[in-house]
Design a protein around this motif. Structure first.
Motif, short mmCIF file in Angstrom:
data_model
loop_
_atom_site.label_atom_id
_atom_site.label_comp_id
_atom_site.label_asym_id
_atom_site.label_seq_id
_atom_site.Cartn_x
_atom_site.Cartn_y
_atom_site.Cartn_z
N TYR A 12 -1.81 -3.57 8.20
CA TYR A 12 -1.60 -2.15 7.96
C TYR A 12 -2.80 -1.34 8.45
CZ TYR A 12 1.80 -4.19 4.74
OH TYR A 12 2.82 -4.92 4.21
N GLU A 67 8.60 6.77 -3.66
CA GLU A 67 7.64 5.78 -3.17
C GLU A 67 6.87 5.19 -4.33
OE1 GLU A 67 6.16 7.11 1.18
OE2 GLU A 67 5.77 8.58 -0.39
N ASP A 87 4.66 8.30 12.47
CA ASP A 87 4.26 8.29 13.87
C ASP A 87 2.78 8.66 13.95
OD1 ASP A 87 3.90 11.15 13.97
OD2 ASP A 87 6.04 11.40 14.26
N LYS A 111 0.94 -0.81 14.40
CA LYS A 111 1.74 -1.01 15.60
C LYS A 111 1.05 -1.96 16.58
CE LYS A 111 3.88 3.58 15.43
NZ LYS A 111 4.08 4.87 16.16
N ARG A 135 3.89 3.62 4.13
CA ARG A 135 4.80 4.62 4.67
C ARG A 135 4.87 4.51 6.20
NH1 ARG A 135 3.33 10.67 3.55
NH2 ARG A 135 3.45 9.89 1.41
N GLU A 136 6.05 4.58 6.73
CA GLU A 136 6.23 4.62 8.18
C GLU A 136 5.86 6.02 8.67
OE1 GLU A 136 7.04 2.40 10.36
OE2 GLU A 136 7.80 0.70 9.17
N ARG A 173 -0.01 2.63 6.62
CA ARG A 173 1.23 2.51 7.39
C ARG A 173 1.21 1.16 8.11
NH1 ARG A 173 1.16 5.73 13.20
NH2 ARG A 173 -0.94 5.11 13.87
N PRO A 174 2.38 0.60 8.39
CA PRO A 174 2.42 -0.66 9.15
C PRO A 174 1.74 -0.47 10.50
CG PRO A 174 4.56 -0.18 8.18
CD PRO A 174 3.73 1.04 7.99
#
Length: 301
Positions: A77, A24, A105, A72, A102-103, A69-70
Motif C-alpha cells: 500500500y 469505510e 487515482d 500500483k 481506499r482506491e 491506497r493499494p
C-alpha cells in the motif's frame, strides 16, 4: 417544532476531515506493507513531539487510522495520510497499524495527502512549497479533463493558486511565491528552512540560473547571508550578459547594505587558488585578476 429528546447530533470528526465515509472501516495492515507516498514533501522528524507520540501509542495504541491506497507500482500500500503515525508506531514496536484502504487515482491521492498534512503547525517553507506545487498541478490536471458539463473545462495558474490559497488561508500570490522556492537548488532551500535566507530574498534568487545559484550558495556559506539589494543588483547584471563567479562576488560585495565606499575587500588566497594552476605564484594571480578586472570594467567580460 421542538427538538425530540435523544435526537442525534452530527459532529465533524477527524475521519470526516479526511473524507472517510461511514461505510469505510479500518483494518489492521502490516507496517512493512506500507510505503511512503511518492515525492512526499512533508518531513518526518524524530523530535520531542515524535517522542510524545511514540509514548502515547505505547500506552493507547494508534487511535486514528491512517489512510492508504493499494500500490500500483509495488506490492502493498501507499500512504496517503499518517506518515508520522506510521513512523511512531514502528518506533513503538508495533507490527500492525489500523488503516482505511481506499482506491484513488493519482491526483485525488495527491489532494488528499496535501490537505491532510498542510494544516500542521510549524511547516517548513520547503514543505509548503512542494505541497502547494503538487496540489496546484493536480488541480490543474483535474480541471483540464473534459466533464459532462463542460468539455473544455480549464483553470489557469492564477485561478488555481487562488483556490489553493483559499483552502489554506493564504492569497494566491503567496501560494505562487512559495511555489517559486521549488526552483532553488537544495542547498539554498535548506538555508531558507533554517532562516539563513529571508523568504522574499529566496523568491528573487529562484529566478536566477541554477549554476549561478551554486555560486550564491558558496558566497553565503563564506560571508553569512545576502540582502534584497544585493540580489536585485545581481539579477540586473545577469540579464545584461554572461555572469562569472568573480564578477558575482564583486557585485554582491559592492551592494552590501551600509557598505562604505572606502571599505576593505578581502578574498582568501585559498579561494582564489581554486581558479589557478598550482605553479602560479601570488604575483601571477594578482596580474591575471587585474587584467580580468580591466576587461570587465571595459565591458569585455
Amino acid at each position: 417544532m421542538k427538538e425530540r429528546v435523544g435526537q442525534k447530533i452530527k459532529l465533524t470528526n477527524y475521519e470526516a476531515l479526511l473524507g472517510v465515509s461511514n461505510e469505510e472501516s479500518a483494518v489492521d495492515v502490516s507496517i512493512r506493507d506500507i510505503h511512503s507516498f511518492e515525492n512526499h514533501p512533508f518531513k518526518v522528524v524524530d523530535d520531542d513531539k515524535m517522542a510524545e507520540l511514540v509514548e502515547s501509542i505505547k500506552v493507547n495504541g494508534v487511535l486514528t487510522p491512517v489512510l492508504i491506497r493499494p500500490s500500483k507500482k509495488t506490492r502493498g500500500y501507499e500512504m496517503i495520510s499518517g506518515h508520522r503515525r506510521l513512523h511512531a508506531a514502528g518506533l513503538a514496536g508495533l507490527s500492525m497499524i489500523p488503516a482505511i484502504v481506499r482506491e484513488m487515482d493519482d491526483d485525488t491521492a495527491i489532494l488528499a495527502m496535501v490537505d491532510a498534512n498542510i494544516q500542521r503547525e510549524e511547516l517548513l517553507p520547503s514543505e509548503k512549497a512542494f505541497a502547494y506545487k503538487m496540489k496546484m498541478d493536480a488541480m490543474r490536471r483535474q480541471a483540464g479533463r473534459p466533464t459532462k458539463e463542460n468539455s473544455r473545462h480549464f483553470v489557469d495558474n492564477f485561478k488555481t493558486a487562488d483556490m489553493v490559497g483559499r483552502d489554506n488561508g493564504e492569497s494566491g500570490r503567496q501560494v505562487q511565491r512559495y511555489i517559486r522556492l521549488t526552483e532553488l537548488i537544495p542547498e539554498l532551500l535548506e538555508y531558507v528552512d533554517t532562516k539563513r535566507i529571508q523568504f522574499t530574498v529566496a523568491v528573487d534568487i529562484s529566478y536566477i540560473d541554477k549554476e549561478i545559484q551554486k555560486w550564491i550558495y558558496e558566497y553565503i556559506k563564506d560571508n553569512g547571508t545576502v540582502k534584497p539589494k544585493q540580489i536585485s543588483a545581481l539579477r540586473e547584471e545577469c540579464e545584461k550578459g554572461v555572469m562569472t563567479q568573480p564578477k558575482l562576488i564583486m557585485i554582491l560585495n559592492n551592494n552590501q547594505t551600509g557598505k562604505s565606499s572606502g571599505g576593505k575587500l578581502t578574498i582568501s588566497e585559498k579561494k582564489l587558488r581554486e581558479y589557478f594552476p598550482a605553479s602560479y605564484g601570488s604575483d601571477d594571480i594578482k596580474n591575471v585578476l587585474f587584467q580580468l578586472l580591466d576587461k570587465w570594467k571595459n565591458g569585455e567580460v
